[in-house]
Design an enzyme around this catalytic site. Sequence first.
Site, mmCIF file in Angstrom:
data_model
loop_
_atom_site.group_PDB
_atom_site.id
_atom_site.type_symbol
_atom_site.label_atom_id
_atom_site.label_comp_id
_atom_site.label_asym_id
_atom_site.label_seq_id
_atom_site.Cartn_x
_atom_site.Cartn_y
_atom_site.Cartn_z
ATOM 1 N N ASP A 43 0.867 -1.160 -0.120
ATOM 2 C CA ASP A 43 0.120 -0.140 -0.143
ATOM 3 C C ASP A 43 0.806 1.193 -0.065
ATOM 4 O OD1 ASP A 43 -2.316 1.304 0.601
ATOM 5 O OD2 ASP A 43 -1.480 2.056 2.430
ATOM 6 N N ASP B 216 0.012 4.953 0.952
ATOM 7 C CA ASP B 216 -0.488 6.015 1.846
ATOM 8 C C ASP B 216 -0.162 5.390 3.245
ATOM 9 O OD1 ASP B 216 -1.145 8.157 0.018
ATOM 10 O OD2 ASP B 216 -2.901 7.314 -0.255
HETATM 11 C C1 G6P Z 1 -5.787 5.735 -0.201
HETATM 12 C C2 G6P Z 1 -5.695 6.331 1.182
HETATM 13 C C3 G6P Z 1 -7.410 6.606 1.239
HETATM 14 C C4 G6P Z 1 -7.777 7.676 0.169
HETATM 15 C C5 G6P Z 1 -7.636 6.939 -1.057
HETATM 16 C C6 G6P Z 1 -8.163 7.746 -2.149
HETATM 17 O O1 G6P Z 1 -6.118 4.470 -0.170
HETATM 18 O O2 G6P Z 1 -5.625 5.506 2.170
HETATM 19 O O3 G6P Z 1 -7.399 7.649 2.488
HETATM 20 O O4 G6P Z 1 -9.093 8.166 0.395
HETATM 21 O O5 G6P Z 1 -6.199 6.695 -1.315
HETATM 22 O O6 G6P Z 1 -7.388 8.977 -2.516
HETATM 23 P P1 G6P Z 1 -7.291 10.008 -3.658
HETATM 24 O O7 G6P Z 1 -5.952 10.606 -3.698
HETATM 25 O O8 G6P Z 1 -7.414 9.226 -4.807
HETATM 26 O O9 G6P Z 1 -8.303 10.765 -3.186
HETATM 27 MG MG MG Z 2 -2.843 3.117 3.559
#
Ligand code: G6P
Ligand code: MG
Length: 217
Positions: free
Chosen positions: A9, A11
């Site tokens: 993953d 983030d």
């Molecule tokens: C990741 C993060 C989420 C986030 C998602 C979408 O999975 O953990 O917290 O909402 O990405 O991110 P974006 O950059 O497309 O808004």
């Molecule tokens: Mg994450």
Amino acid sequence: MAIKGVIFDLDGVIVTTDQLHYQAWAKMADKEKIYFNKEINNRLRGVSRLESLEIILEQAQRIYSEAEKQELMDYKNNRYVQLIQNLTPEDILPDVLEVLNTLKTWNYRIAIGSSSKNAKIILQQIGLLNTFDAIADGTEITRSKPHPDVFLIAAQKLELKPTFCAVIEDAAAGIEAAKRAGMKAIAIGDAAKSNLADIRLNTIKDLLKLDELNNCD
Ligand code: G6P
Ligand code: MG
């Protein structure tokens, strides 16, 4: 089953962007006078932008139209995109580079499996755009974690069957997605609370100590 590929993953696992998602959502919630805290934020880990907004709106005093939801998502994303412009390789979380380099030396294939549509911008900012053998991100899926889709795409790009893949996640939704994909689910941080995790690590470096991922295996 021997592991041949590791899907990370992004983030909160590779880089500190989980904090930036939090800041950007908090600003939006503040503007709308909606209660928001870190516990609610933990439920947003791994889930798409729209699903994240829906979770935040559970605390709202009124119903928001689809057009208003789109505006709120744009507001959050504009703020978030501004914040990620300041990312540099220094924002890579501790020991991540050592783990990636060691896995490569041991001939594991490595991939990113992220629900974010901003994943490639982030990887570019932190200097890791060309480090992974494959990248699967939010631009390629319609169903985000806990659906397994993003991890299945990553495995396909690595040319590995899911059973040969392990996933490293900080999100409970991501752990569930990994299990639904038929992969080994390795939890760090907030994901440790998921009872679906196969393995829980204190730090990412402990990955290198696992029998399943050790070159002595
Ligand atoms: C990741 C993060 C989420 C986030 C998602 C979408 O999975 O953990 O917290 O909402 O990405 O991110 P974006 O950059 O497309 O808004
Ligand atoms: Mg994450």
